[in-house]
Structures are given as structure tokens and as C-alpha cells.
Design a protein around this motif. Sequence first.
Motif, PDB file in Angstrom:
ATOM      1  N   LYS A 264      10.035  -0.805  19.937  1.00 27.18           N
ATOM      2  CA  LYS A 264       8.991  -0.528  19.054  1.00 27.18           C
ATOM      3  C   LYS A 264       8.740  -1.510  17.594  1.00 27.18           C
ATOM      4  CE  LYS A 264       8.484   4.300  20.230  1.00 27.18           C
ATOM      5  NZ  LYS A 264       8.447   5.721  19.393  1.00 27.18           N
ATOM      6  N   VAL A 265       7.634  -1.686  17.349  1.00 20.52           N
ATOM      7  CA  VAL A 265       7.227  -2.485  16.044  1.00 20.52           C
ATOM      8  C   VAL A 265       6.361  -1.505  15.166  1.00 20.52           C
ATOM      9  CG1 VAL A 265       6.357  -4.681  15.141  1.00 20.52           C
ATOM     10  CG2 VAL A 265       7.464  -4.727  17.531  1.00 20.52           C
ATOM     11  N   TYR A 266       7.038  -1.208  13.992  1.00 23.75           N
ATOM     12  CA  TYR A 266       6.354  -0.543  12.849  1.00 23.75           C
ATOM     13  C   TYR A 266       5.962  -1.356  11.715  1.00 23.75           C
ATOM     14  CZ  TYR A 266       8.352   3.768  15.260  1.00 23.75           C
ATOM     15  OH  TYR A 266       8.787   4.795  15.926  1.00 23.75           O
ATOM     16  N   GLU A 267       4.526  -1.527  11.578  1.00 25.28           N
ATOM     17  CA  GLU A 267       4.082  -1.914  10.503  1.00 25.28           C
ATOM     18  C   GLU A 267       3.954  -1.024   9.345  1.00 25.28           C
ATOM     19  OE1 GLU A 267       3.603  -5.190  10.308  1.00 25.28           O
ATOM     20  OE2 GLU A 267       3.125  -5.966  12.433  1.00 25.28           O
ATOM     21  N   LEU A 268       4.904  -1.087   8.493  1.00 26.29           N
ATOM     22  CA  LEU A 268       5.023  -0.073   7.513  1.00 26.29           C
ATOM     23  C   LEU A 268       4.370  -0.576   5.978  1.00 26.29           C
ATOM     24  CD1 LEU A 268       8.601   0.644   8.588  1.00 26.29           C
ATOM     25  CD2 LEU A 268       6.761   1.993   9.111  1.00 26.29           C
ATOM     26  N   ALA A 269       3.654   0.291   5.489  1.00 24.82           N
ATOM     27  CA  ALA A 269       3.043  -0.049   4.351  1.00 24.82           C
ATOM     28  C   ALA A 269       2.378   1.243   3.447  1.00 24.82           C
ATOM     29  CB  ALA A 269       1.934  -0.792   4.708  1.00 24.82           C
ATOM     30  N   GLY A 270       2.337   1.299   2.226  1.00 25.75           N
ATOM     31  CA  GLY A 270       1.710   2.298   1.705  1.00 25.75           C
ATOM     32  C   GLY A 270      -0.053   2.805   2.094  1.00 25.75           C
ATOM     33  N   ASP A 271       0.038   4.094   1.892  1.00 26.58           N
ATOM     34  CA  ASP A 271      -1.250   4.769   2.432  1.00 26.58           C
ATOM     35  C   ASP A 271      -2.553   4.306   1.624  1.00 26.58           C
ATOM     36  OD1 ASP A 271      -0.125   6.305   4.328  1.00 26.58           O
ATOM     37  OD2 ASP A 271       0.016   7.945   3.015  1.00 26.58           O
ATOM     38  N   ASN A 272      -2.391   3.933   0.205  1.00 29.29           N
ATOM     39  CA  ASN A 272      -3.393   3.453  -0.567  1.00 29.29           C
ATOM     40  C   ASN A 272      -3.090   2.335  -1.307  1.00 29.29           C
ATOM     41  OD1 ASN A 272      -4.813   6.264  -0.274  1.00 29.29           O
ATOM     42  ND2 ASN A 272      -2.895   7.080  -1.386  1.00 29.29           N
ATOM     43  N   ALA A 273      -3.913   1.112  -0.848  1.00 32.48           N
ATOM     44  CA  ALA A 273      -3.852  -0.352  -1.382  1.00 32.48           C
ATOM     45  C   ALA A 273      -4.592  -0.514  -2.609  1.00 32.48           C
ATOM     46  CB  ALA A 273      -4.125  -1.259  -0.290  1.00 32.48           C
TER      47      ALA A 273
ATOM     48  N   GLY B  63      -2.047 -11.043   3.166  1.00 30.63           N
ATOM     49  CA  GLY B  63      -0.606 -10.870   3.844  1.00 30.63           C
ATOM     50  C   GLY B  63      -0.028  -9.559   3.250  1.00 30.63           C
ATOM     51  N   LEU B  64      -0.455  -8.922   2.276  1.00 34.43           N
ATOM     52  CA  LEU B  64       0.381  -7.779   1.792  1.00 34.43           C
ATOM     53  C   LEU B  64      -0.438  -6.395   1.992  1.00 34.43           C
ATOM     54  CD1 LEU B  64       2.465  -9.202  -1.135  1.00 34.43           C
ATOM     55  CD2 LEU B  64       3.223  -8.626   1.071  1.00 34.43           C
ATOM     56  N   PHE B  65      -1.432  -6.634   2.769  1.00 34.31           N
ATOM     57  CA  PHE B  65      -2.368  -5.462   3.128  1.00 34.31           C
ATOM     58  C   PHE B  65      -2.244  -4.945   4.439  1.00 34.31           C
ATOM     59  CE2 PHE B  65      -6.331  -3.822   4.685  1.00 34.31           C
ATOM     60  CZ  PHE B  65      -6.492  -2.545   4.154  1.00 34.31           C
ATOM     61  N   SER B  66      -2.429  -3.731   4.676  1.00 38.05           N
ATOM     62  CA  SER B  66      -2.310  -3.068   5.872  1.00 38.05           C
ATOM     63  C   SER B  66      -2.871  -1.494   6.002  1.00 38.05           C
ATOM     64  CB  SER B  66      -0.757  -3.062   6.606  1.00 38.05           C
ATOM     65  OG  SER B  66      -1.064  -2.309   7.800  1.00 38.05           O
ATOM     66  N   ASP B  67      -3.693  -1.090   6.733  1.00 37.51           N
ATOM     67  CA  ASP B  67      -4.218   0.096   6.680  1.00 37.51           C
ATOM     68  C   ASP B  67      -3.365   0.953   7.588  1.00 37.51           C
ATOM     69  OD1 ASP B  67      -5.192  -0.796   9.011  1.00 37.51           O
ATOM     70  OD2 ASP B  67      -7.358  -0.556   8.340  1.00 37.51           O
TER      71      ASP B  67
ATOM     72  N   LEU C  10      11.244  -2.840  11.862  1.00 44.06           N
ATOM     73  CA  LEU C  10      10.695  -2.112  10.653  1.00 44.06           C
ATOM     74  C   LEU C  10      10.185  -3.064   9.913  1.00 44.06           C
ATOM     75  CD1 LEU C  10      13.871   0.325  10.053  1.00 44.06           C
ATOM     76  CD2 LEU C  10      11.812   0.698  11.596  1.00 44.06           C
ATOM     77  N   ARG C  11       8.835  -3.550   9.921  1.00 47.93           N
ATOM     78  CA  ARG C  11       8.283  -4.673   9.238  1.00 47.93           C
ATOM     79  C   ARG C  11       7.638  -3.851   7.917  1.00 47.93           C
ATOM     80  NH1 ARG C  11       4.784  -7.790  13.819  1.00 47.93           N
ATOM     81  NH2 ARG C  11       6.470  -8.922  14.533  1.00 47.93           N
ATOM     82  N   ASN C  12       8.555  -3.875   6.800  1.00 45.63           N
ATOM     83  CA  ASN C  12       8.052  -3.351   5.536  1.00 45.63           C
ATOM     84  C   ASN C  12       7.343  -4.204   4.734  1.00 45.63           C
ATOM     85  OD1 ASN C  12       9.956  -1.390   6.212  1.00 45.63           O
ATOM     86  ND2 ASN C  12      11.660  -2.072   4.642  1.00 45.63           N
ATOM     87  N   GLY C  13       6.327  -3.448   4.155  1.00 40.47           N
ATOM     88  CA  GLY C  13       5.565  -4.009   3.100  1.00 40.47           C
ATOM     89  C   GLY C  13       6.127  -4.207   1.902  1.00 40.47           C
ATOM     90  N   TRP C  14       5.362  -4.515   0.726  1.00 41.28           N
ATOM     91  CA  TRP C  14       5.621  -4.666  -0.470  1.00 41.28           C
ATOM     92  C   TRP C  14       6.430  -3.458  -1.368  1.00 41.28           C
ATOM     93  CZ3 TRP C  14       6.719  -9.472  -0.355  1.00 41.28           C
ATOM     94  CH2 TRP C  14       7.006 -10.324  -1.413  1.00 41.28           C
ATOM     95  N   TYR C  15       7.515  -3.482  -1.928  1.00 44.40           N
ATOM     96  CA  TYR C  15       7.931  -2.537  -2.791  1.00 44.40           C
ATOM     97  C   TYR C  15       7.187  -2.212  -3.966  1.00 44.40           C
ATOM     98  CZ  TYR C  15      12.544  -3.143   0.040  1.00 44.40           C
ATOM     99  OH  TYR C  15      13.206  -3.214   0.711  1.00 44.40           O
ATOM    100  N   SER C  16       6.909  -0.964  -4.194  1.00 47.02           N
ATOM    101  CA  SER C  16       6.024  -0.653  -5.478  1.00 47.02           C
ATOM    102  C   SER C  16       6.768  -1.044  -6.503  1.00 47.02           C
ATOM    103  CB  SER C  16       5.789   0.709  -5.505  1.00 47.02           C
ATOM    104  OG  SER C  16       4.889   1.171  -4.567  1.00 47.02           O
ATOM    105  N   GLU C  17       8.273  -1.041  -6.568  1.00 46.75           N
ATOM    106  CA  GLU C  17       9.219  -1.517  -7.589  1.00 46.75           C
ATOM    107  C   GLU C  17       9.015  -2.850  -8.050  1.00 46.75           C
ATOM    108  OE1 GLU C  17      11.003   2.342  -5.748  1.00 46.75           O
ATOM    109  OE2 GLU C  17      10.013   0.422  -4.964  1.00 46.75           O
ATOM    110  N   ASN C  18       8.463  -3.670  -7.224  1.00 46.77           N
ATOM    111  CA  ASN C  18       8.452  -5.126  -7.464  1.00 46.77           C
ATOM    112  C   ASN C  18       7.466  -5.357  -8.559  1.00 46.77           C
ATOM    113  OD1 ASN C  18       9.853  -5.682  -5.044  1.00 46.77           O
ATOM    114  ND2 ASN C  18       8.099  -6.628  -3.843  1.00 46.77           N
ATOM    115  N   TYR C  19       6.556  -4.303  -8.633  1.00 47.16           N
ATOM    116  CA  TYR C  19       5.569  -4.227  -9.879  1.00 47.16           C
ATOM    117  C   TYR C  19       5.985  -3.343 -11.061  1.00 47.16           C
ATOM    118  CZ  TYR C  19       2.490  -7.172  -7.095  1.00 47.16           C
ATOM    119  OH  TYR C  19       2.388  -8.188  -6.131  1.00 47.16           O
ATOM    120  N   THR C  20       6.383  -2.126 -10.639  1.00 50.88           N
ATOM    121  CA  THR C  20       6.655  -1.216 -11.789  1.00 50.88           C
ATOM    122  C   THR C  20       8.112  -1.450 -12.434  1.00 50.88           C
ATOM    123  OG1 THR C  20       7.731   0.318 -10.223  1.00 50.88           O
ATOM    124  CG2 THR C  20       5.385   0.309 -10.432  1.00 50.88           C
TER     125      THR C  20
END
Length: 281
Positions: free
Chosen positions: A189-198, A254-258, A135-145
Motif C-alpha cells: 500500500k501507498v498512503y498519501e498522508l496530508a491534512g484535511d484543510n489546506a 508539491g505540498l498540497f493533497s486533497d 507512509l508518504r507524509n506531508g508537511w508538519y504543521s510544526e514546521n511553521y508553528t
Amino acid sequence: MILVTGASGQLGRLVIDSLLEKTAASKVIAAVRNPDSVKELAEKGVNVRQADYTDPDTLASAMQGVDKVLLISSSEVGQRVAQHQNVINAAKQANVSLIAYTSILKADTSPLLLAQEHVATENLLAESGVPYVLLRNGWYSENYTMSVAAALEHGVVGCAGDGKLSTATRADYAEAAATVLLQDGQAGKVYELAGDNAFTLSEYAEAISKVTGKTVSYQNVPEAEYTKILVGVGLPEGFAAVLADSEAGAAKGGLFSDSKALSTLIGRPTTSIEDSIKAAL
């Protein structure tokens, strides 16, 4: 039986919550260093077991009768590989059917220093012989908010340039982890997990302005200067350097994925940064 390591942490608690929405509490095991920290989970019928990443004996005991394990990466940067090895060894000894590991987005090609320990752990899993899913998690929104109040006062400061950030909330990632744990056929399986809207940090500042009605701007600074700023607000120098490196890595993509793997798993759009800002406020 599904065991969640680090179950008293921010992500771990959310994973447990999501599992409890989908399966019986008696099938969920919360593995924590201090069982007293999750008394409310025990009251809900969750199995609470003492387990310390640095203590193989506790991990071996916690794994008894376990089918699947969610290995949430340790928060102790620099110590992760050895700690994760202990968990993998215990899981192998217990003949678990699956380990799900929370890695980092595009770990094998990531420019972030943080990726190194994740890649090492992925290699340990591959060598272990235990079936696993990444589960390859992207950045948490909470890192900023989590620092939106400071942003309102001082503006947004960082060193990500125009790099896009495909963030999602911890709750989004937690729901995805629970979904994977409850489905069959996940091994390999390998999941590249990221938010829909960068968004860029300039766009993040604009989003704060839109939500609050107060004009907020983004100031991009050199990586070294951003490290000093983080140290100045109380972060340890080593950790500040890692965070600044991550932002610099974002400038390189490095922290972008579509990928839409995250929203596909959870069956809904990921939480927007605007909604995350509103929640933080």
C-alpha cells in the motif's frame, strides 16, 4: 514485535506513545542511538535497543525477533540513502514481515529536492524483496508553528506564493503510522498522508491574526532571498537552501493533497492549523 527506528526523535516518540495506547509495551521496541535518552520508555516496559543507522552490526542485533519495522527517515539529509539501506538490509536479514517507511508526500512526482532521497529509498525497498508500505507524509504543521512567536513580531515570510499547504501535526502522522503497523494486509500500500484543510501562507498569517488578535501579514520573497533570511537566523546554508526549495515547491503544488487518507486512518479530522497555533502559543 514492532520496532520503531529513530524512537528518540520527535516523530518516533509520538509513534511509541500511540502504539502504547493500542498494544502492550512488551510488543514495542524503541531503536535508538543512545538508550539512555529514552529511559522513561524502558520504565514503561518498552524494549529499548541500541541501533545506529550508520552501524550495520547494531541494526542486525536490534532486529532480532522483530516482525514489523517502522523506518523513520533519517534526519541527516544527504546521508539518508546509505543509512536507510543499512536498515533495510538488517530487516531483510531478520526476515521481518513488513517495513513501513516515512516517505514524503507524492514522492514520485514531487518537485522538492527533499524527495530525491525518499524516491531512492522507495526504490531500495522495492528491490529488497521485503514486504513494505509507504507512509508518504506531508508537511508538519510544526514546521511553521514552531516559529509563531517570530511571526507575531516580524510577520510571516516565505517563498511559497499562493501554494497550498496540506499540513498536519506530528501527532496526527504518528497515530497513522501506529494504526498501519497494528493492522494486517498493509504490504504494497501507498498512503498519501496530508491534512484535511489546506492553507496558503497568507491564510496562515490570517489564522495567527485570528487566534492572537494581532494583525500579521505574509510577505512573499524570491527563493534566493528567503534562503539568505534563513541563513541569517542561524540555519546552515545547505539546509536553508533545501527549506527554501521546499517552499518554492509548495508554490508548484508539491505540498498540497486533497487525499483524506490520514484522517481515514486515524478515524478523526486532522488537527487544524488554528489549533496548532494555539498549542504553539
